[in-house]
Design a protein around this motif. Structure first.
Motif, PDB file in Angstrom:
ATOM      1  N   THR A  95       3.571  57.421  13.777  1.00 55.39           N
ATOM      2  CA  THR A  95       2.697  56.584  14.781  1.00 55.39           C
ATOM      3  C   THR A  95       3.318  55.478  14.724  1.00 55.39           C
ATOM      4  O   THR A  95       3.925  55.162  14.377  1.00 55.39           O
ATOM      5  CB  THR A  95       1.323  56.705  13.962  1.00 55.39           C
ATOM      6  OG1 THR A  95       1.164  55.847  12.728  1.00 55.39           O
ATOM      7  CG2 THR A  95       0.860  58.067  14.160  1.00 55.39           C
ATOM      8  N   LYS A  96       2.599  54.426  15.685  1.00 47.85           N
ATOM      9  CA  LYS A  96       3.531  52.982  16.006  1.00 47.85           C
ATOM     10  C   LYS A  96       2.180  52.257  15.644  1.00 47.85           C
ATOM     11  O   LYS A  96       1.058  52.340  15.653  1.00 47.85           O
ATOM     12  CB  LYS A  96       3.588  53.054  17.471  1.00 47.85           C
ATOM     13  CG  LYS A  96       4.878  53.370  18.152  1.00 47.85           C
ATOM     14  CD  LYS A  96       4.918  53.404  19.334  1.00 47.85           C
ATOM     15  CE  LYS A  96       5.935  52.374  20.386  1.00 47.85           C
ATOM     16  NZ  LYS A  96       5.519  51.808  21.570  1.00 47.85           N
TER      17      LYS A  96
ATOM     18  N   ASP B 112       0.701  49.192  17.028  1.00 47.85           N
ATOM     19  CA  ASP B 112      -0.694  49.085  18.142  1.00 47.85           C
ATOM     20  C   ASP B 112      -0.813  50.402  18.309  1.00 47.85           C
ATOM     21  O   ASP B 112      -2.210  50.674  18.901  1.00 47.85           O
ATOM     22  CB  ASP B 112       0.325  48.761  19.388  1.00 47.85           C
ATOM     23  CG  ASP B 112       1.197  49.559  19.951  1.00 47.85           C
ATOM     24  OD1 ASP B 112       1.599  51.090  19.214  1.00 47.85           O
ATOM     25  OD2 ASP B 112       1.865  49.149  20.616  1.00 47.85           O
TER      26      ASP B 112
ATOM     27  N   THR C  95      -0.769  53.461  19.867  1.00 46.82           N
ATOM     28  CA  THR C  95       0.642  53.959  21.157  1.00 46.82           C
ATOM     29  C   THR C  95       0.985  55.536  20.772  1.00 46.82           C
ATOM     30  O   THR C  95       1.315  54.914  19.271  1.00 46.82           O
ATOM     31  CB  THR C  95       1.289  53.196  21.859  1.00 46.82           C
ATOM     32  OG1 THR C  95       2.336  52.665  21.440  1.00 46.82           O
ATOM     33  CG2 THR C  95      -0.268  52.198  22.622  1.00 46.82           C
ATOM     34  N   LYS C  96       1.272  55.823  21.200  1.00 49.44           N
ATOM     35  CA  LYS C  96       2.377  56.891  20.557  1.00 49.44           C
ATOM     36  C   LYS C  96       3.458  56.569  20.378  1.00 49.44           C
ATOM     37  O   LYS C  96       3.687  56.758  21.428  1.00 49.44           O
ATOM     38  CB  LYS C  96       1.998  58.702  22.154  1.00 49.44           C
ATOM     39  CG  LYS C  96       2.747  59.805  21.220  1.00 49.44           C
ATOM     40  CD  LYS C  96       1.553  61.532  22.381  1.00 49.44           C
ATOM     41  CE  LYS C  96       2.041  62.144  21.974  1.00 49.44           C
ATOM     42  NZ  LYS C  96       1.881  63.342  22.140  1.00 49.44           N
ATOM     43  N   PHE C  97       4.328  57.389  19.757  1.00 47.76           N
ATOM     44  CA  PHE C  97       5.614  57.157  19.141  1.00 47.76           C
ATOM     45  C   PHE C  97       6.140  58.506  20.157  1.00 47.76           C
ATOM     46  O   PHE C  97       6.574  59.268  20.517  1.00 47.76           O
ATOM     47  CB  PHE C  97       5.484  57.770  17.910  1.00 47.76           C
ATOM     48  CG  PHE C  97       7.313  57.535  17.185  1.00 47.76           C
ATOM     49  CD1 PHE C  97       7.910  56.332  17.219  1.00 47.76           C
ATOM     50  CD2 PHE C  97       7.621  58.641  17.217  1.00 47.76           C
ATOM     51  CE1 PHE C  97       8.952  57.061  16.893  1.00 47.76           C
ATOM     52  CE2 PHE C  97       9.940  59.124  17.044  1.00 47.76           C
ATOM     53  CZ  PHE C  97      10.105  57.696  17.024  1.00 47.76           C
TER      54      PHE C  97
ATOM     55  N   TRP D 168      15.071  52.659  20.613  1.00 42.52           N
ATOM     56  CA  TRP D 168      15.515  51.967  18.939  1.00 42.52           C
ATOM     57  C   TRP D 168      15.230  51.089  18.853  1.00 42.52           C
ATOM     58  O   TRP D 168      15.053  50.321  18.239  1.00 42.52           O
ATOM     59  CB  TRP D 168      16.515  53.196  17.965  1.00 42.52           C
ATOM     60  CG  TRP D 168      15.990  54.611  18.351  1.00 42.52           C
ATOM     61  CD1 TRP D 168      16.926  55.859  18.878  1.00 42.52           C
ATOM     62  CD2 TRP D 168      15.537  55.166  17.255  1.00 42.52           C
ATOM     63  NE1 TRP D 168      16.310  56.896  18.703  1.00 42.52           N
ATOM     64  CE2 TRP D 168      15.456  56.581  17.908  1.00 42.52           C
ATOM     65  CE3 TRP D 168      14.653  54.745  16.475  1.00 42.52           C
ATOM     66  CZ2 TRP D 168      14.663  57.671  17.442  1.00 42.52           C
ATOM     67  CZ3 TRP D 168      13.269  55.400  16.105  1.00 42.52           C
ATOM     68  CH2 TRP D 168      13.496  57.424  16.270  1.00 42.52           C
TER      69      TRP D 168
ATOM     70  N   THR E  40      12.018  48.554  19.292  1.00 38.78           N
ATOM     71  CA  THR E  40      11.498  48.487  18.215  1.00 38.78           C
ATOM     72  C   THR E  40      10.801  47.420  17.756  1.00 38.78           C
ATOM     73  O   THR E  40      11.296  46.630  17.312  1.00 38.78           O
ATOM     74  CB  THR E  40      11.919  49.699  16.526  1.00 38.78           C
ATOM     75  OG1 THR E  40      12.388  50.641  17.405  1.00 38.78           O
ATOM     76  CG2 THR E  40      10.816  49.743  16.058  1.00 38.78           C
TER      77      THR E  40
ATOM     78  N   ASP F 127       7.057  47.894  13.730  1.00 36.21           N
ATOM     79  CA  ASP F 127       7.292  49.429  13.042  1.00 36.21           C
ATOM     80  C   ASP F 127       9.276  49.601  13.335  1.00 36.21           C
ATOM     81  O   ASP F 127       9.445  50.711  12.169  1.00 36.21           O
ATOM     82  CB  ASP F 127       7.707  50.082  14.536  1.00 36.21           C
ATOM     83  CG  ASP F 127       5.804  50.042  14.823  1.00 36.21           C
ATOM     84  OD1 ASP F 127       5.332  50.945  13.976  1.00 36.21           O
ATOM     85  OD2 ASP F 127       5.932  49.987  15.850  1.00 36.21           O
TER      86      ASP F 127
ATOM     87  N   TYR G 250      10.034  52.487  10.611  1.00 35.21           N
ATOM     88  CA  TYR G 250      11.440  53.727  11.275  1.00 35.21           C
ATOM     89  C   TYR G 250      12.065  54.168  10.521  1.00 35.21           C
ATOM     90  O   TYR G 250      13.047  54.870   9.980  1.00 35.21           O
ATOM     91  CB  TYR G 250      11.830  53.289  12.946  1.00 35.21           C
ATOM     92  CG  TYR G 250      10.350  53.515  13.477  1.00 35.21           C
ATOM     93  CD1 TYR G 250       8.976  53.805  12.934  1.00 35.21           C
ATOM     94  CD2 TYR G 250      10.422  52.677  15.055  1.00 35.21           C
ATOM     95  CE1 TYR G 250       7.594  54.596  14.255  1.00 35.21           C
ATOM     96  CE2 TYR G 250       9.505  53.501  15.708  1.00 35.21           C
ATOM     97  CZ  TYR G 250       8.160  53.682  15.343  1.00 35.21           C
ATOM     98  OH  TYR G 250       7.058  53.828  16.016  1.00 35.21           O
TER      99      TYR G 250
ATOM    100  N   GLN H 195      16.457  46.274  13.884  1.00 33.30           N
ATOM    101  CA  GLN H 195      16.555  47.170  15.395  1.00 33.30           C
ATOM    102  C   GLN H 195      17.921  47.735  15.505  1.00 33.30           C
ATOM    103  O   GLN H 195      18.117  48.901  15.995  1.00 33.30           O
ATOM    104  CB  GLN H 195      16.195  46.140  16.001  1.00 33.30           C
ATOM    105  CG  GLN H 195      14.426  46.134  16.320  1.00 33.30           C
ATOM    106  CD  GLN H 195      13.622  45.511  15.556  1.00 33.30           C
ATOM    107  OE1 GLN H 195      14.168  44.113  14.984  1.00 33.30           O
ATOM    108  NE2 GLN H 195      12.436  44.750  16.001  1.00 33.30           N
TER     109      GLN H 195
END
Length: 418
Positions: free
Chosen positions: A224-225, A227, A229-231, A255, A258, A262, A266, A295
């Protein structure tokens, strides 16, 4: 820190069927274990990756991974996470999807050596089974009440579930039992939505194998993220492993964009970087976030893993060119990647006059505006600022004879195609 402790540190472990039993087995022997994916499309997307990367982690610690692509289960449809029936695909389409996914998974695993990976397709043992054998030899061991207690089935009882999808969990249980019997497979891993299917496999092994047979299940949390929202989704949809669906440049950009909140998670989930490397990158996020070292490391590791070193270097080159505006050194192939989603215009041979082209391509609203834009230095052609309102584009302005890149302002790119 042992292997299971490493998985826990990374946040990878969600559920285990027998934590102490699995810990004991892994500390005393090397095992075979599997993870599967159904070929619902001809490519995986990044949402599929964590279980398979976890399987790869087991291989790095000496265990043998069995990589399953469900040519049979893909014909049926997993009810997990679905509120309605899936549309059934043809055998030919499923087989085509199997081939595409197997190719992608083959790039992740090592198939050589003592613990070389094994690639399997459950259609090889389920596809030829007749219905009577399925009902007598397999179905007899799985109770209806047991299946009705599964969340994936119970959640569908009000809206309706076909017998086809109702039996999906039995087919996946049959996979685990088959791999236990023929490959000495002791562990199945999958996403947390697969817990019900995994435990069905454990139940079938308990019923069909000799007394004392030991098998285990382990699930991984859905990514998941921060915030909520969907990853794995962008404005263009899923981030695919297939370079034709999501180019290596787009993959890299996903990527590298990101969020700070997150990126460390990740790095733990997706990369094979050490604890020390990840902790150092985490410190950089806290102390020097503007450098985006974490990142960049995440984007490089993931693009290299999925697309290779050459594609990674190409993605970095495109990114740097777009950031600096120096696009003239890009090849036509790189332009197709980097400018895949920018507005484009097919120019005719007669449209060499820059002012006319700016209007025709709807870069400027009128000839007057076009002349103003040029005079004010707001227009570049292949990264070169043009201030001459009488400028006429020629063949030298075409990159490999195919493209001219016009930029108005700082960010508004238009790709001229010939």
């Amino acid at each position: 820190m042992n292997f299971l402790e490493d998985l826990a540190w990374r946040g990878i472990i969600y559920q285990q069927s027998d934590e102490e039993g699995l810990k004991d087995v892994l500390s005393n022997q090397k095992i075979s274990l599997y993870c599967g994916a159904d070929p619902t499309a001809d490519s995986l997307h990044i949402g599929h990756l964590v279980p398979f990367l976890t399987l790869r982690r087991f291989q790095q610690h000496g265990h043998r991974p069995i990589v399953l692509v469900g040519g049979a289960t893909g014909l049926i449809g997993d009810p997990s996470g679905k509120s309605e029936e899936r549309n059934l695909q043809t055998l030919e389409k499923v087989q085509e999807n199997v081939a595409g996914i197997q190719k992608q998974l083959a790039a992740i695993f090592d198939f050589e050596g003592e613990n070389g990976a094994v690639m399997v397709n459950n259609y090889d043992w389920a596809g030829s089974m007749d219905i009577v054998s399925f009902l007598r030899d397999i179905g007899k061991h799985i109770g209806v009440n047991y299946m009705l207690a599964k969340d994936t089935i119970a959640s569908r009882l009000e809206t309706g579930i076909s017998f086809t999808e109702f039996t999906y969990t039995i087919l996946q249980a049959m996979d685990f039992n088959h791999l236990y019997e023929h490959h000495n497979c002791k562990l199945q891993i999958g996403g947390s939505d697969q817990w019900g299917n995994i435990t069905s496999g454990l139940e079938l092994i308990r019923k069909m194998q000799p007394e004392g047979a030991k098998a285990f299940g382990l699930t991984i949390p859905l990514v998941t993220k921060a915030d909520g929202t969907k990853f794995g989704k962008t404005e263009g949809g899923a981030v695919w492993l297939d370079p034709e669906k999501t180019t290596p440049y787009e993959f890299y950009q996903f990527w590298i964009n990101t969020a700070d909140a997150d990126v460390v998670k990740y790095l733990k989930f997706f990369t094979f970087l050490s604890h020390e490397e990840i902790e150092e990158l985490g410190m950089s996020v806290e102390e020097e976030p503007h450098l985006r070292k974490a990142q960049k490391a995440l984007a490089e590791e993931m693009t290299r893993l999925i697309h290779g070193e050459e594609a990674l270097q190409q993605a970095i080159k495109i990114s740097q060119a777009l950031f600096s505006g120096n696009v003239k050194d890009l090849s036509a192939v790189e332009i197709k990647q980097g400018f895949k989603d920018v507005p484009s215009f097919h120019a005719q041979e007669a449209e060499g006059d820059l002012v006319d082209l700016l209007v025709s391509a709807k870069i400027s609203s009128s000839k007057r505006q076009a002349r103003e834009d040029i005079t004010n230095g707001a227009v570049t052609v292949n990264g070169e600022k043009i201030t001459d309102t009488n400028y006429v584009l020629n063949v030298n302005d075409r990159i490999e004879g195919q493209f001219t890149i016009i930029r108005r302002g700082k960010k508004k790119y238009t790709l001229i195609k010939y």
